[in-house]
Design a protein around this motif. Structure first.
Motif, short mmCIF file in Angstrom:
data_model
loop_
_atom_site.label_atom_id
_atom_site.label_comp_id
_atom_site.label_asym_id
_atom_site.label_seq_id
_atom_site.Cartn_x
_atom_site.Cartn_y
_atom_site.Cartn_z
N PRO A 49 42.65 41.46 53.57
CA PRO A 49 42.07 42.34 52.54
C PRO A 49 40.67 42.79 52.95
CG PRO A 49 42.17 40.06 51.79
CD PRO A 49 42.93 40.12 53.07
N CYS A 50 40.29 43.96 52.44
CA CYS A 50 39.03 44.56 52.90
C CYS A 50 37.80 43.81 52.42
CB CYS A 50 38.96 46.03 52.45
SG CYS A 50 38.62 46.20 50.68
N GLY A 51 37.86 43.27 51.21
CA GLY A 51 36.71 42.53 50.70
C GLY A 51 35.67 43.43 50.05
N ARG A 52 35.90 44.74 50.07
CA ARG A 52 34.88 45.66 49.55
C ARG A 52 35.37 46.47 48.36
NH1 ARG A 52 34.92 46.25 54.95
NH2 ARG A 52 36.31 48.03 54.64
N CYS A 53 36.68 46.67 48.27
CA CYS A 53 37.19 47.51 47.19
C CYS A 53 36.99 46.79 45.85
CB CYS A 53 38.67 47.82 47.41
SG CYS A 53 39.75 46.39 47.20
N SER A 54 37.16 47.52 44.77
CA SER A 54 36.87 46.89 43.47
C SER A 54 37.85 45.76 43.19
CB SER A 54 36.88 47.92 42.36
OG SER A 54 38.06 48.70 42.43
N SER A 55 39.09 45.89 43.62
CA SER A 55 40.04 44.80 43.42
C SER A 55 39.54 43.53 44.10
CB SER A 55 41.40 45.16 44.01
OG SER A 55 42.13 45.90 43.09
N CYS A 56 39.21 43.65 45.39
CA CYS A 56 38.74 42.49 46.15
C CYS A 56 37.51 41.87 45.47
CB CYS A 56 38.39 42.89 47.58
SG CYS A 56 39.84 43.11 48.63
N LEU A 57 36.56 42.73 45.11
CA LEU A 57 35.31 42.22 44.54
C LEU A 57 35.54 41.54 43.19
CD1 LEU A 57 32.89 45.14 45.51
CD2 LEU A 57 32.98 42.82 46.47
N ASN B 150 46.59 42.96 46.11
CA ASN B 150 46.02 44.04 45.30
C ASN B 150 44.91 44.83 45.96
OD1 ASN B 150 47.81 43.70 43.28
ND2 ASN B 150 46.40 42.76 41.81
N CYS B 151 44.52 44.46 47.14
CA CYS B 151 43.49 45.22 47.86
C CYS B 151 43.97 46.66 48.00
CB CYS B 151 43.27 44.61 49.25
SG CYS B 151 42.12 45.55 50.28
N VAL B 152 43.04 47.61 47.91
CA VAL B 152 43.46 49.01 48.03
C VAL B 152 44.15 49.26 49.36
CG1 VAL B 152 41.86 50.10 46.43
CG2 VAL B 152 41.13 49.64 48.77
N GLU B 153 43.81 48.48 50.34
CA GLU B 153 44.44 48.65 51.65
C GLU B 153 45.73 47.86 51.77
OE1 GLU B 153 41.58 47.71 54.66
OE2 GLU B 153 40.09 49.10 53.81
ZN LIG Z 1 40.10 45.25 49.19
#
Ligand SMILES: [Zn+2]
Ligand SMILES: Nc1ncnc2c1ncn2[C@@H]1O[C@H](COP(=O)(O)OP(=O)(O)O)[C@@H](O)[C@H]1O
Ligand SMILES: [Mg+2]
Length: 538
Positions: free
Chosen positions: A71-79, A62-65
């Motif tokens: 996963p990026c770890g910064r997008c709202s999904s990750c967080l 689900n990460c925006v990327e």
């Molecule tokens: Zn992400």
């Protein structure tokens, strides 16, 4: 507010995950190739990363990327996933939501598209607790899942997941994490937390988890709460109710020395110092297990959760015991452990268990004994503390009487004087025939000019040892004797038998004299001949 270490240090990406390389590699590939299954089963010991990986998987998807293995770890999904409040990642604890209603609700929920993200991910913890009806409801969903649905069933008991469900899922086995890896992780977290822990303390913490990262981290929490920012091995060990090798080696020493007194001393010491006997027993199980593994697998081995130095030490101790003994001891200590859980008299149970260990160590493998019986085997390695019974009239050299009795019978002190019975008893004792003076006392000796009759009550031990008695008497008197087994003091065959008919006591005496029977009695010193039947008369 203090956040428990297990939460604080939950891996957020595959890179931070300990062990589980196979799980990681397969999932990373699948994600990279965009081949996402609708159902996964994560099975394995608790605290090994099942929920953690389920959340990492959710991030990957689900990460925006995404979907991406990184996963990026910064997008709202990750967080949000990290915080556990992502709208499209639904965690269900099946331990408390195990019924049909929850599953119906879930089925409803599955039908709707994800509210924001690519996938709707259902993480079902303790999935084995779901009821059968509820599983059936879930099965319908798994049979025709909408394209966006991903189920992850986490369980410590994969065998309880119905086959119909399992066959529609990809299964991953989570393994317990190696000792070395755990020690390193503990060290890393201590550094990050500003905790000073010595090597032994780290090793004890790693051992305490028995392969579960979470359990090791909880132990560390506990140690910090109790001991502060400086952790030493003995302190942590004491806190966790664990025992040092030295302590456990005392038990091994008592076994090696075949010392019941030392065993009782161990129990007394444990109790006097207020130790938890059950913990001790648990550690003893682990100790025997490690000795056994050291013996079988050799060291160093990743099968034993201990430092290289400790493994060496275990191997040294293991070399002194036989594999069968170690196996039996492990079994007995496990039994003892479960008994202690319910015992109202733990001290007595512990003492009994420790003594049992000793007795079990004296048992000889039946194959060995039978091998010796058929004549082919080596002389049975006399078990500690129990010499094989010797008999003077032995037909094979190793069954010969101990040297003093045989070489110089006339010089045994009792032979010089004293009544015949005393001398007989002494001779029997010298032969190690295991007959008490009292038994001899019960019998009757009739000495005439050219013969000696030895009348033993049939029921007595003596009757069965007739050949030994004959040999001993010959030794004492220096001439042939006849040993007669009697009924109630009267010779058994005296009444009414025709001359020439085989007499029962003769048959018995002959049977007892038979080399095979004697050999058997020697190998099984506690055995008794209950009855001799003359098959020709039957
Ligand atoms: Zn992400
Ligand atoms: N393989 C692992 N690598 C790193 N940390 C782990 C691992 N497994 C468990 N942990 C730690 O234990 C905690 C609980 O893990 P979790 O994934 O919930 O275990 P499980 O679901 O298998 O019982 C995590 O927050 C993490 O701190
Ligand atoms: Mg979990």
């Amino acid at each position: 507010m203090y956040q428990v270490l297990a939460r604080k240090y939950r891996p957020q990406s595959f890179g931070e995950l300990l062990g589980q390389e196979h799980v990681r590699a397969t999932l990373e590939n699948a994600i990279a190739q965009n081949r996402i299954a609708h159902g996964y089963i994560f099975a394995g010991q608790r605290g090994t990363g099942k929920t953690t990986v389920a959340r990492i998987l959710a991030r990957c998807l689900n990460c925006v990327e995404g979907p991406t293995p990184n996963p990026c770890g910064r997008c709202s999904s990750c967080l949000e996933i990290a915080q556990g409040n992502a709208p499209d990642v639904i965690e269900i604890d099946a331990a408390s939501n195990r019924g049909i209603n929850e599953m119906r609700e879930l089925r409803e929920n599955v039908r709707y598209r994800p509210s924001r993200d690519r996938y709707k991910i259902f993480i079902i913890d303790e999935a084995h607790q779901i009821t059968n009806e509820a599983f059936n409801a879930l099965l319908k969903t798994l049979e025709e899942p909408p394209e966006w649905a991903v189920f992850v069933l986490c369980t410590t008991e994969a065998h309880k997941i119905p086959a119909t469900i399992a066959s529609r899922c990809q299964q991953f086995a989570f393994r317990s994490v190696d000792f070395g890896v755990l020690v390193e992780r503990m060290a890393g977290i201590c550094r990050a937390e500003g905790i000073e822990a010595d090597d032994e303390a780290l090793a004890v913490l790693a051992q305490a988890g028995e392969g579960s990262v979470r359990d090791s981290l909880s132990a560390l929490d506990q140690a910090i709460a109790c001991c502060g920012a400086k952790l030493t091995g003995p302190e942590v060990r004491q806190l966790l109710g664990m025992y040092s090798l030295e302590t456990l080696e005392k038990t091994a020493a008592a076994l090696e020395g075949n010392s019941p007194a030392a065993m009782l001393e161990i129990a007394a010491e444990l109790e006097n110092s207020g130790k938890n006997l059950q913990y001790y027993c648990r550690e003893l199980c682990r100790y025997f297990r490690n000795l056994l593994v050291a013996k079988i697998a050799g060291t160093p081995t990743r099968l034993i959760a201990a430092s290289a130095a400790e493994q060496e030490r275990l191997a040294g101790m293991a070399a002194r015991f036989r594999e069968e003994d170690l196996t039996r001891w492990l079994q007995i200590s496990l039994d003892l452990y479960s008994q202690l859980q319910y015992s109202l008299q733990p001290r007595l149970h512990l003492e009994l268990g420790l003594l049992r260990l000793l007795h079990a160590g004296r048992l000889r493998p039946i194959e060995e004994v039978l091998g010796a019986l058929s004549g082919g085997g080596d002389p049975p390695g006399a078990a500690p503390g129990r010499g094989a019974g010797h008999s003077a009239g032995a037909s094979t050299p190793r069954m010969a009487a101990p040297a003093p009795a045989k070489a110089a019978p006339a010089q045994t002190p009792a032979a010089a004087d004293g009544p015949l019975k005393q001398r007989l008893a002494a001779a029997l004792e010298a032969m190690n025939a295991r007959l008490s003076a009292h038994a001899v006392e019960e019998s009757e000796l009739r000495e005439s000019q050219n013969s000696v009759e030895f009348l033993a009550p049939r029921s007595s031990h003596l009757a069965l040892k007739a050949p030994d008695v004959a040999a001993a008497l010959e030794q004492v008197l220096g001439r042939k004797v006849k040993v007669v087994v009697t009924d109630n003091g009267r010779p058994a065959a005296s009444g009414g038998q025709m001359d020439g008919a085989p007499r029962q006591d003769d048959a018995a005496a002959r049977a007892l004299e038979h080399p095979a029977v004697r050999r058997f009695q020697e190998l099984f010193p506690q055995s008794q001949v209950r009855e001799v039947r003359n098959l020709r008369e039957d």
